[in-house]
Design a protein around this motif. Sequence first.
Motif, PDB file in Angstrom:
ATOM      1  N   LEU A 162       0.818  -1.206   0.000  1.00 27.57           N
ATOM      2  CA  LEU A 162       0.000   0.000   0.000  1.00 27.57           C
ATOM      3  C   LEU A 162       0.858   1.264   0.000  1.00 27.57           C
ATOM      4  N   MET A 163       1.995   1.204   0.674  1.00 30.09           N
ATOM      5  CA  MET A 163       2.845   2.386   0.806  1.00 30.09           C
ATOM      6  C   MET A 163       3.853   2.527  -0.327  1.00 30.09           C
ATOM      7  N   LEU A 164       4.293   1.391  -0.881  1.00 32.95           N
ATOM      8  CA  LEU A 164       5.375   1.426  -1.866  1.00 32.95           C
ATOM      9  C   LEU A 164       5.056   2.277  -3.092  1.00 32.95           C
ATOM     10  N   PRO A 165       3.827   2.238  -3.642  1.00 31.64           N
ATOM     11  CA  PRO A 165       3.549   3.105  -4.802  1.00 31.64           C
ATOM     12  C   PRO A 165       3.744   4.587  -4.504  1.00 31.64           C
ATOM     13  N   PHE A 166       3.350   5.017  -3.303  1.00 31.77           N
ATOM     14  CA  PHE A 166       3.522   6.422  -2.939  1.00 31.77           C
ATOM     15  C   PHE A 166       5.002   6.754  -2.738  1.00 31.77           C
ATOM     16  N   VAL A 167       5.741   5.820  -2.148  1.00 30.74           N
ATOM     17  CA  VAL A 167       7.180   6.034  -1.965  1.00 30.74           C
ATOM     18  C   VAL A 167       7.871   6.116  -3.324  1.00 30.74           C
ATOM     19  N   MET A 168       7.500   5.209  -4.229  1.00 30.33           N
ATOM     20  CA  MET A 168       8.091   5.223  -5.561  1.00 30.33           C
ATOM     21  C   MET A 168       7.759   6.513  -6.303  1.00 30.33           C
ATOM     22  N   ALA A 169       6.508   6.957  -6.195  1.00 27.52           N
ATOM     23  CA  ALA A 169       6.115   8.202  -6.850  1.00 27.52           C
ATOM     24  C   ALA A 169       6.907   9.381  -6.293  1.00 27.52           C
ATOM     25  N   LEU A 170       7.114   9.398  -4.987  1.00 28.86           N
ATOM     26  CA  LEU A 170       7.880  10.482  -4.365  1.00 28.86           C
ATOM     27  C   LEU A 170       9.333  10.462  -4.832  1.00 28.86           C
ATOM     28  N   VAL A 171       9.915   9.273  -4.913  1.00 30.34           N
ATOM     29  CA  VAL A 171      11.309   9.151  -5.369  1.00 30.34           C
ATOM     30  C   VAL A 171      11.441   9.622  -6.812  1.00 30.34           C
ATOM     31  N   LEU A 172      10.501   9.213  -7.660  1.00 25.28           N
ATOM     32  CA  LEU A 172      10.548   9.637  -9.060  1.00 25.28           C
ATOM     33  C   LEU A 172      10.356  11.143  -9.190  1.00 25.28           C
ATOM     34  N   TRP A 173       9.469  11.695  -8.379  1.00 23.14           N
ATOM     35  CA  TRP A 173       9.231  13.140  -8.430  1.00 23.14           C
ATOM     36  C   TRP A 173      10.471  13.925  -8.011  1.00 23.14           C
ATOM     37  N   LEU A 174      11.186  13.394  -7.032  1.00 21.29           N
ATOM     38  CA  LEU A 174      12.354  14.101  -6.517  1.00 21.29           C
ATOM     39  C   LEU A 174      13.579  13.945  -7.414  1.00 21.29           C
ATOM     40  N   PHE A 175      13.811  12.740  -7.911  1.00 20.78           N
ATOM     41  CA  PHE A 175      15.113  12.439  -8.503  1.00 20.78           C
ATOM     42  C   PHE A 175      15.078  12.112  -9.993  1.00 20.78           C
ATOM     43  N   ARG A 176      13.907  12.148 -10.605  1.00 22.15           N
ATOM     44  CA  ARG A 176      13.830  11.832 -12.028  1.00 22.15           C
ATOM     45  C   ARG A 176      13.023  12.903 -12.755  1.00 22.15           C
ATOM     46  N   LYS A 178      10.044  14.644 -14.870  1.00 22.14           N
ATOM     47  CA  LYS A 178       8.609  14.462 -14.644  1.00 22.14           C
ATOM     48  C   LYS A 178       8.012  13.412 -15.572  1.00 22.14           C
ATOM     49  N   GLN A 179       8.643  13.191 -16.742  1.00 18.03           N
ATOM     50  CA  GLN A 179       8.130  12.166 -17.654  1.00 18.03           C
ATOM     51  C   GLN A 179       8.181  10.779 -17.017  1.00 18.03           C
ATOM     52  N   ALA A 180       9.185  10.551 -16.173  1.00 20.93           N
ATOM     53  CA  ALA A 180       9.302   9.250 -15.506  1.00 20.93           C
ATOM     54  C   ALA A 180       8.146   9.039 -14.535  1.00 20.93           C
ATOM     55  N   LEU A 181       7.793  10.085 -13.794  1.00 15.88           N
ATOM     56  CA  LEU A 181       6.665   9.987 -12.866  1.00 15.88           C
ATOM     57  C   LEU A 181       5.357   9.800 -13.618  1.00 15.88           C
ATOM     58  N   HIS A 182       5.197  10.511 -14.726  1.00 17.85           N
ATOM     59  CA  HIS A 182       3.976  10.371 -15.521  1.00 17.85           C
ATOM     60  C   HIS A 182       3.837   8.946 -16.058  1.00 17.85           C
ATOM     61  N   GLN A 183       4.948   8.399 -16.542  1.00 16.51           N
ATOM     62  CA  GLN A 183       4.909   7.033 -17.063  1.00 16.51           C
ATOM     63  C   GLN A 183       4.590   6.039 -15.950  1.00 16.51           C
ATOM     64  N   TRP A 184       5.173   6.251 -14.791  1.00 15.39           N
ATOM     65  CA  TRP A 184       4.908   5.389 -13.645  1.00 15.39           C
ATOM     66  C   TRP A 184       3.429   5.431 -13.268  1.00 15.39           C
ATOM     67  N   ALA A 185       2.854   6.620 -13.235  1.00 11.72           N
ATOM     68  CA  ALA A 185       1.444   6.754 -12.870  1.00 11.72           C
ATOM     69  C   ALA A 185       0.554   6.032 -13.871  1.00 11.72           C
ATOM     70  N   ARG A 186       0.865   6.186 -15.154  1.00  9.50           N
ATOM     71  CA  ARG A 186       0.043   5.522 -16.175  1.00  9.50           C
ATOM     72  C   ARG A 186       0.138   4.004 -16.066  1.00  9.50           C
ATOM     73  N   LEU A 187       1.353   3.492 -15.962  1.00  4.60           N
ATOM     74  CA  LEU A 187       1.529   2.040 -15.891  1.00  4.60           C
ATOM     75  C   LEU A 187       0.923   1.464 -14.617  1.00  4.60           C
ATOM     76  N   PHE A 188       1.107   2.163 -13.513  1.00  3.59           N
ATOM     77  CA  PHE A 188       0.535   1.711 -12.247  1.00  3.59           C
ATOM     78  C   PHE A 188      -0.989   1.680 -12.325  1.00  3.59           C
ATOM     79  N   GLY A 189      -1.567   2.716 -12.919  1.00  7.75           N
ATOM     80  CA  GLY A 189      -3.020   2.762 -13.053  1.00  7.75           C
ATOM     81  C   GLY A 189      -3.556   1.679 -13.968  1.00  7.75           C
ATOM     82  N   TRP A 190      -2.917   1.500 -15.135  1.00  6.52           N
ATOM     83  CA  TRP A 190      -3.382   0.477 -16.077  1.00  6.52           C
ATOM     84  C   TRP A 190      -3.255  -0.922 -15.487  1.00  6.52           C
ATOM     85  N   MET A 191      -2.169  -1.184 -14.774  1.00  4.91           N
ATOM     86  CA  MET A 191      -1.972  -2.505 -14.183  1.00  4.91           C
ATOM     87  C   MET A 191      -3.091  -2.829 -13.199  1.00  4.91           C
TER      88      MET A 191
END
Length: 219
Positions: A162-176, A178-191
């Motif tokens: 439950l927590m890992l998706p939010f942690v991953m999103a935060l890490v991507l937002w900070l260190f990658r 914005k396209q990486a975060l957008h792609q993560w959100a799309r793939l996470f949602g579709w899955m």
Amino acid sequence: MFTTRYAIRPLKFIWIALIAAIARLDKSFSPSHTFRRVRKHEFTLSDYVYIVFHVALSIFWLYLMENPSYPKKLLIPFLHILGVMVPFTSQFFVPATPVFAWLTTFYTSRFIPESWRPSVFVVLLPTLENVLYGGNISDSLRQYTHPILDVLAWLPYGVIHLMLPFVMALVLWLFRPKQALHQWARLFGWMNLLGVFVQIILPCAPPWYEMSYGVMPAS
């Protein structure tokens, strides 16, 4: 002093990344900026399919949704449209559209009429366990019980996943970018959306159900 220096360095690195991430945000609240971007965007066939799919799915679930009732439930699409129109919020809402579709589908699927629902498959998962693993793993695990084992099972299922998706999103937002975060959100949602569709179309009782109730129909 040596320990303090090395303890502060990661915090400084995170602070710099946070400042940079905030600087990358679109801070405009004017919908005219969004309309200007839409006019400049060259829509492709996949864009139209994407939009039609999500609009149709939203209308379908909004029609079935019983709680909140009409007209209160109309506030949901209103807020979403507002979030898409405002540039500051659209940078989060647009990439997260599949996530919102998943959450809406997951919540509203409880209102699907019984006459529309397929029968629950009772023996499918136990059969797959035997085919894939050569035995009934659920039965084997049930024979060994201990509070420590319960905690070890609860951590990944009840907390980490439950927590890992939010942690991953935060890490991507900070260190990658914005396209990486957008792609993560799309793939996470579709899955997750695909997972809910499978649960709706092919509902299965858990493997332990057969051990407790046999092949009695589940509801």
